[in-house]
Write a protein that holds these residues in place. Structure first.
Motif, short mmCIF file in Angstrom:
data_model
loop_
_atom_site.label_atom_id
_atom_site.label_comp_id
_atom_site.label_asym_id
_atom_site.label_seq_id
_atom_site.Cartn_x
_atom_site.Cartn_y
_atom_site.Cartn_z
N PHE A 260 0.84 -1.19 0.00
CA PHE A 260 0.00 0.00 0.00
C PHE A 260 0.88 1.24 0.00
CE2 PHE A 260 -4.21 -1.67 0.83
CZ PHE A 260 -3.96 -2.89 1.44
N MET A 261 0.39 2.26 -0.66
CA MET A 261 0.93 3.60 -0.49
C MET A 261 -0.25 4.53 -0.27
SD MET A 261 4.17 4.03 -3.02
CE MET A 261 4.74 5.43 -2.03
N GLY A 262 -0.02 5.52 0.57
CA GLY A 262 -1.15 6.37 0.88
C GLY A 262 -0.74 7.71 1.43
N TRP A 263 -1.75 8.52 1.63
CA TRP A 263 -1.59 9.85 2.21
C TRP A 263 -2.40 9.91 3.50
CZ3 TRP A 263 1.73 13.42 0.38
CH2 TRP A 263 2.23 13.23 -0.92
N TYR A 264 -1.76 10.42 4.53
CA TYR A 264 -2.39 10.69 5.80
C TYR A 264 -2.24 12.18 6.10
CZ TYR A 264 -2.73 5.69 6.91
OH TYR A 264 -3.06 4.36 6.92
N ARG A 265 -3.02 12.65 7.02
CA ARG A 265 -2.87 14.04 7.43
C ARG A 265 -3.11 14.19 8.92
NH1 ARG A 265 -8.18 16.74 4.44
NH2 ARG A 265 -9.77 15.84 5.84
N ARG A 266 -2.48 15.21 9.46
CA ARG A 266 -2.69 15.56 10.87
C ARG A 266 -2.99 17.03 10.95
NH1 ARG A 266 1.79 13.62 14.64
NH2 ARG A 266 0.49 11.75 14.78
N ALA A 267 -4.21 17.32 11.33
CA ALA A 267 -4.63 18.71 11.52
C ALA A 267 -4.30 19.13 12.95
CB ALA A 267 -6.13 18.82 11.26
N PRO A 268 -4.21 20.42 13.19
CA PRO A 268 -3.91 20.90 14.54
C PRO A 268 -4.88 20.34 15.57
CG PRO A 268 -3.77 22.70 12.98
CD PRO A 268 -4.32 21.52 12.22
N ALA A 269 -4.33 19.78 16.63
CA ALA A 269 -5.10 19.24 17.75
C ALA A 269 -5.96 18.03 17.38
CB ALA A 269 -5.97 20.32 18.38
N LYS A 270 -5.62 17.38 16.28
CA LYS A 270 -6.39 16.20 15.87
C LYS A 270 -5.45 15.02 15.67
CE LYS A 270 -10.30 18.52 13.67
NZ LYS A 270 -11.12 18.62 12.42
N GLU A 271 -6.04 13.84 15.65
CA GLU A 271 -5.27 12.64 15.38
C GLU A 271 -4.93 12.54 13.89
OE1 GLU A 271 -5.05 11.58 19.19
OE2 GLU A 271 -4.38 10.21 17.62
N ARG A 272 -3.86 11.85 13.61
CA ARG A 272 -3.53 11.61 12.20
C ARG A 272 -4.59 10.68 11.60
NH1 ARG A 272 2.49 9.97 11.21
NH2 ARG A 272 1.86 8.20 12.49
N GLU A 273 -4.99 10.98 10.38
CA GLU A 273 -6.04 10.20 9.74
C GLU A 273 -5.67 9.85 8.31
OE1 GLU A 273 -9.69 12.40 9.33
OE2 GLU A 273 -8.74 14.05 8.24
N LEU A 274 -6.22 8.73 7.86
CA LEU A 274 -6.04 8.33 6.48
C LEU A 274 -6.83 9.26 5.58
CD1 LEU A 274 -5.20 6.26 4.25
CD2 LEU A 274 -7.33 5.05 4.78
N VAL A 275 -6.19 9.69 4.51
CA VAL A 275 -6.85 10.50 3.50
C VAL A 275 -7.19 9.65 2.28
CG1 VAL A 275 -6.64 12.49 1.96
CG2 VAL A 275 -5.66 12.58 4.27
N ALA A 276 -6.19 8.97 1.75
CA ALA A 276 -6.38 8.14 0.56
C ALA A 276 -5.26 7.13 0.49
CB ALA A 276 -6.38 9.01 -0.70
N GLN A 277 -5.56 5.98 -0.10
CA GLN A 277 -4.50 5.01 -0.30
C GLN A 277 -4.76 4.21 -1.56
OE1 GLN A 277 -4.24 2.46 3.13
NE2 GLN A 277 -5.89 1.13 2.45
N ILE A 278 -3.68 3.63 -2.07
CA ILE A 278 -3.75 2.81 -3.27
C ILE A 278 -2.94 1.55 -3.01
CG2 ILE A 278 -1.78 4.05 -4.31
CD1 ILE A 278 -3.19 3.65 -7.04
N ASN A 279 -3.47 0.41 -3.42
CA ASN A 279 -2.70 -0.81 -3.20
C ASN A 279 -1.96 -1.20 -4.48
OD1 ASN A 279 -4.51 -2.13 -4.90
ND2 ASN A 279 -5.47 -3.33 -3.27
N VAL A 280 -1.18 -2.26 -4.36
CA VAL A 280 -0.31 -2.63 -5.47
C VAL A 280 -1.13 -2.96 -6.72
CG1 VAL A 280 -0.21 -5.07 -4.80
CG2 VAL A 280 1.69 -4.05 -6.10
#
Length: 115
Positions: free
Chosen positions: A33-53
């Motif tokens: 898998f490859m993907g993008w996560y994000r962490r907004a101020p005062a929030k937990e890191r979350e999955l944004v999008a991912q793509i598998n092989v």
């Protein structure tokens, strides 16, 4: 050691677009898998999008229809095209790659959306 280098972040007005890039130091098809996560101020890191092989993708509900993940095997790069951005998208965006239980992260790139 796998290296992931993100680029493309910046400041954009609400309704605008950005493209993030994640360049890997090795063949991206080595990763399950490859993907993008994000962490907004005062929030937990979350999955944004991912793509598998195999090329299957999935997205967070909050970005469906606005963000698109894609890849270019010749460049060993994964992209995140972000459209119709809003201030809630403001965060540090991280690229993530995994091979079975091994997980690798990039250093992150800041995306700031002004209202």
């Amino acid at each position: 050691q796998v290296q992931l280098v993100e680029s493309g972040g910046g400041l954009v007005q609400a309704g605008g677009s950005l493209r993030l890039s994640c360049a890997a130091s090795e063949n991206i098809f080595n990763f399950n898998f490859m993907g993008w996560y994000r962490r907004a101020p005062a929030k937990e890191r979350e999955l944004v999008a991912q793509i598998n092989v195999g090329g299957n993708t999935n997205y967070a509900d909050s970005v469906k229809g606005r963000f698109t993940i894609s890849r270019d095997g010749a460049k060993n790069t994964v992209y995140l095209d972000m459209n119709n951005l809003n201030p809630d998208d403001t965060a540090i965006y991280y690229c993530r790659a995994s091979i079975l239980s091994r997980i690798y992260w990039g250093q992150g790139t800041q995306v700031t959306v002004s209202s």
